[in-house]
Write an enzyme that holds these catalytic residues in place. Structure first.
Site, PDB file in Angstrom:
ATOM      1  N   GLU A 195       0.846  -1.198   0.000  1.00 43.22           N
ATOM      2  CA  GLU A 195       0.000   0.000   0.000  1.00 43.22           C
ATOM      3  C   GLU A 195       0.879   1.245   0.000  1.00 43.22           C
ATOM      4  O   GLU A 195       0.590   2.227  -0.666  1.00 43.22           O
ATOM      5  CB  GLU A 195      -0.926   0.006   1.221  1.00 43.22           C
ATOM      6  CG  GLU A 195      -2.138  -0.898   1.089  1.00 43.22           C
ATOM      7  CD  GLU A 195      -1.823  -2.369   1.224  1.00 43.22           C
ATOM      8  OE1 GLU A 195      -0.690  -2.693   1.645  1.00 43.22           O
ATOM      9  OE2 GLU A 195      -2.699  -3.198   0.918  1.00 43.22           O
ATOM     10  N   HIS A 264      -8.540  -5.475  11.509  1.00 48.50           N
ATOM     11  CA  HIS A 264      -9.273  -5.349  10.248  1.00 48.50           C
ATOM     12  C   HIS A 264     -10.643  -4.707  10.424  1.00 48.50           C
ATOM     13  O   HIS A 264     -11.501  -4.855   9.565  1.00 48.50           O
ATOM     14  CB  HIS A 264      -9.452  -6.728   9.606  1.00 48.50           C
ATOM     15  CG  HIS A 264      -8.166  -7.391   9.233  1.00 48.50           C
ATOM     16  ND1 HIS A 264      -7.683  -8.489   9.869  1.00 48.50           N
ATOM     17  CD2 HIS A 264      -7.244  -7.075   8.312  1.00 48.50           C
ATOM     18  CE1 HIS A 264      -6.522  -8.840   9.343  1.00 48.50           C
ATOM     19  NE2 HIS A 264      -6.225  -7.998   8.404  1.00 48.50           N
TER      20      HIS A 264
END
Lengths: 461, 414
Positions: A195, A264
């Site tokens: 990312e 998450h």
């Protein structure tokens, strides 16, 4: 006793699937591990393996059947020594149990498994788009996002999509379905797993006047990229004296899904909303998703587009006109009411609407505002509502400290103090990292009953 | 700036593609695989400049006939080889049961390591108590080989009342300080610089413990991988940096992360770190290389990068279907074979094992796993039976519970 074989859940968020084909037929001997059938979900095709030994007695769901809910009996297995007479009544004992997806139970209609017709249109009062875009079709949030990207990409060759699994695999959550086929591998790009790396690349490409749509598999993974987003994407227009801007969209699921635990399941709305230079958008319905994503792609500024995994499969009415967009910075009143204002974003809008129905049974008419945009915040719509109701509850999934509710409460102190008959109440996630276990997860996330309780409290009821 | 007209033709972009996609017939007959026993074994204190070629080959011990050959052979005695076989069979049986448990809805998620069992099982044998692994999600073999209770692993997977992690963490994200298994982080790559930091701390403290970092081929693209190598190289940290190259990062083939590097092991060279490339499906080779690299770390000679060449036979997790992105038969023709079959053939060849004994042990270990599963399920599964305590939800946010969490817990009525 014959053993019922149930439609399995192949991922935490799966609620239904298509029974694509049977690999065994009645009378076949089956050993543990044998492939019985193939099922298709919105994510993938999977094999259903036998868990027990026996003979396949009866098939209850024919191949080709779509929308089979998780835990529906799909076949009956006869154990050693049993014959077909044991099938009497089998398959009827268990009505489909609720899907093992806590989110499906927590969210109001339409639950992800519900057919499109169950969309909660009755609760939506007229809004601007309803006035101007009368023709609609039923679409899932996932499809609306895909269409928004595809329509914009058709009109502007500078737009491209990049991220992990967006091309060949059609998106980790199948949001980019079909884009590779239509636009090719120069505009729909699978990236290496970094990312930090691909966000920097996207920002660089935007500096060079392309319009990247950067998909994060989830916003949780974007934390390693936050330096590029905040220190470069958000600030370069300012720092360069207006020479170079960053027309880019960062999108992906935000917040808790189902059972994916602490790392998450975070809501990043307040993280990004804090920073000048960024716009932050958080759609709830499919119509929000489509109209806002088109606006985000056209916007010359960096836009953080916070989706929600549990909402992807839910269906709503969406205007069909390709010119339909929703302006960033405008909230929508989803339900009119006179007694209390409930301001919510993303998945919490649905929970707020459920809470409003509960409150109505007790004679409290709640006005539910779907924020749609977090930054810029539509303060005017909230203040106007408070002028009518004199009471407010803000609802978000994220943690309380320095959250979106804190900002709204502060703004109401500044702009609506004289209209408030009670202190603003906040409904936020419990101040702990989100636990995994179903019972703990449900407690840590706020439910409609928490909103009902808060709304009654500000009404002194 | 010049305006040289010689360089004005349009540029184009390269997008690498895997050799085979669904529908293709995979064929590895032209893939060069070095013969077992042909790669030399340097001394651990040899100048790494002298064995740079070890990053571009594959160190192998077991040949096609099931014999252990070459300079890396002879480190695993018969008893250890038998233990290794049993460990790997236990891992495979455990994976099979837990995969089915997921299909039955007893847990929401599972990740198996089918075909990769040798790597973690053999590596664990090269460590000492007190050493620390920073694993990813396919190293359950470290725990099983180290004797961690199977029931506790299942309790964690089921998130039940006996879950050692109190229902807080995703299934398979185990954590055991005692077993040298650092809490698995779901965020890819973070374990690499953390392993280096842990190892540097051991050195700063004058301790004798070493660390092992674990990463997959796909995650080597993460910035964390590169930062870890900088620090490990600069400070000669006592760490083994393991790269498990199982060819696929979900649907992304390894070439996307590797780029023009030749091999993943060769990434080490750019940072001045010695690098070895080993047959990850060869228990004897994995152990020999692991022992070499751990000894290097222990003797304060610095870090080693080790690439394990293997193949992920199953899906990435229970949430994907590999048939969508690679040919189904690819794993069958994968040239390094199955790690259990290969060690089995070795032991049969030495007269220590037989097909019958193998069949019998397979049944025994499956029964053992089944019994453990029954025991774990008595304490609950994801949706049924015993649940983690709600009280625990508020513990562990801080070392000491702050007043606002105490109030929240009271409001929750627990």
């Amino acid at each position: 006793m014959p053993i019922e074989i149930l439609m399995p859940a192949l991922s935490p968020t799966m609620t239904e699937g298509k029974l694509a084909s049977w690999q065994k037929k009645p009378g076949d001997q089956v050993s543990a591990g044998d492939v019985l059938a193939e099922i298709e979900t919105d994510k993938a095709t999977m094999e259903v393996e036998a868990v027990d030994e026996g003979v396949l007695g009866k098939i209850l769901i024919d191949e080709g059947t779509e929308n089979v809910a998780v835990n529906t009996p799909i076949a009956v297995l006869l154990e050693d020594g049993e014959d077909e007479s044991a099938l009497e009544g089998a398959g009827r004992s268990a009505a489909p149990a609720p899907a093992p997806v806590e989110g499906a139970k927590e969210t109001p209609a339409p639950a992800p498994a519900a057919p499109a017709a169950a969309a909660p249109l009755a609760t939506s009062p007229a809004s601007d788009e309803d006035k101007y875009f009368t023709e609609t079709k039923t679409q899932s949030v996932r499809e609306a996002l895909r269409d928004a990207m595809a329509e914009e990409m058709r009109g502007d060759g500078n737009i491209f999509v990049m991220g992990e699994e967006v091309a060949e695999y059609q998106g980790a959550y199948k949001v980019t379905q079909g884009l590779l086929d239509e636009f090719g591998d120069k505009r729909v790009i699978d990236t290496p797993i970094t990312e930090h790396g691909f966000t920097g690349l996207g920002v660089g490409a935007a500096f060079m006047n392309l319009k990247p749509i950067v998909e994060f598999m989830t916003f949780n993974f974007a934390m390693q990229a936050i330096d590029h987003i905040i220190n470069s994407a958000a600030k370069t227009l300012y720092m360069s004296g207006g020479q170079m801007g960053c027309p880019i969209v960062f999108r992906g699921p935000n917040g808790a899904a189902s059972r994916v635990a602490a790392q998450h399941s975070q809501c990043y709305a307040s993280w990004y909303a804090h920073c000048p230079g960024l716009k932050v958008v958080s759609p709830w319905s499919a119509s929000d998703a489509k109209g806002l994503l088109k606006s985000a792609i056209r916007d010359p500024n960096p836009v953080i587009f916070l989706e929600n995994e549990i909402l992807y499969g839910q269906s709503f009415e969406v205007p069909t006109d390709e010119d339909f967009t929703i302006p960033i910075g405008k909230a929508k009143i989803e339900r009119s009411g006179s007694d209390v204002t409930i301001v919510a974003l993303s998945i919490m809008v649905g929970k707020a609407l459920t809470a409003a129905e509960e409150l109505a049974k007790e004679g409290i008419e709640a006005e539910v505002i779907n924020l749609r945009s977090v930054r810029p915040l539509d303060t005017e719509t909230i203040v106007n509502s408070i002028k009518k109701t004199n009471r407010m509850v803000s609802v978000e999934e994220g943690w309380p400290f320095a959250g979106i509710g804190s900002e709204i409460a502060a703004q109401m102190m500044e702009h609506a103090f004289d209209y408030l008959d009670a202190p603003v109440a906040r409904v936020c996630g419990v101040d702990v990292p989100l636990p995994y276990a179903a019972n703990l997860e449900r407690m840590a996330l706020r439910q409609p009953e928490d909103i009902v309780e808060a709304a009654k409290a500000v009404c002194y009821r | 700036m010049t305006t040289d007209p010689a360089h004005t033709s349009p540029l184009s972009l390269t997008v690498p593609e895997p050799e085979f996609r669904p529908g293709d017939k995979p064929d590895y007959s032209t893939t060069p695989i070095p013969r077992a026993g042909t790669v030399r074994r340097p001394e651990v204190d040899e100048d790494p400049e002298q064995f740079r070629e070890l990053a571009y080959t594959i160190i192998r011990v077991l040949n096609r006939k099931g014999e252990a050959v070459g300079p890396w052979a002879g480190l695993v005695d018969d008893e250890m080889a038998l233990t290794g076989l049993k460990d790997m069979m236990k891992v495979r049986a455990f994976d099979a049961r837990m995969l089915m448990a997921q299909r039955q809805g007893k847990t929401s998620f599972y990740m198996q390591c089918l075909g990769e069992e040798a790597i973690a099982c053999a590596f664990e044998k090269a460590l000492r108590p007190g050493d620390m692994n920073f694993p990813t999600y396919r190293q359950q073999g470290l725990l099983i080989s180290g004797g961690y209770p199977i029931v506790d692993m299942m309790n964690q997977i089921y998130s039940n009342e006996r879950d050692p992690l109190n229902g807080r963490q995703l299934p398979i994200m185990y954590s055991s300080k005692e077993h040298g298994f650092f809490s698995i982080s779901g965020n890819l790559g973070t374990q690499y610089p953390q392993a280096v930091g842990w190892a540097m701390a051991s050195a700063i403290s004058g301790d004798t413990k070493v660390a092992a970092g674990w990463i997959g081929d796909g995650s080597t693209a993460e910035s964390d991988f590169h930062a870890a190598l900088v620090f490990a190289s600069t400070y000669k940290a006592p760490v083994v940096l393991n790269i498990v190259n199982n060819q696929w990062a979900i649907s992304t083939f390894q070439g996307i992360a590797k780029g023009g590097s030749g091999t993943f092991a060769a990434r080490g060279h750019g940072f001045g770190i010695p690098a070895l490339r080993v047959d990850g499906n060869d228990y004897l080779a994995v152990y020999a290389v692991a022992k070499w690299a751990v000894e290097r770390a222990r003797r304060n000679l610095g870090p080693t990068v080790v690439e394990y060449v293997t193949y992920r036979v199953g899906g990435h997790s229970t949430s994907d279907d590999p048939a969508a992105y690679r040919p189904k038969e690819e794993s069958d023709v994968w040239p390094l074979g199955d790690p259990i079959e290969r060690l089995k053939n070795y032991l049969v060849g030495r007269g220590l094992w037989s097909e019958d004994r193998h069949t019998q042990y397979k049944a025994e270990v499956e029964a053992e796993i089944l019994a453990a599963q029954k025991e774990a399920e008595e304490h609950g599964t994801l949706h049924a039976g015993g649940k983690p305590s709600v009280r625990d939800m508020f513990e562990g946010v801080y070392k000491e519970m702050p007043p606002h969490l105490r109030r929240q817990r009271q409001r929750a009525g627990v």
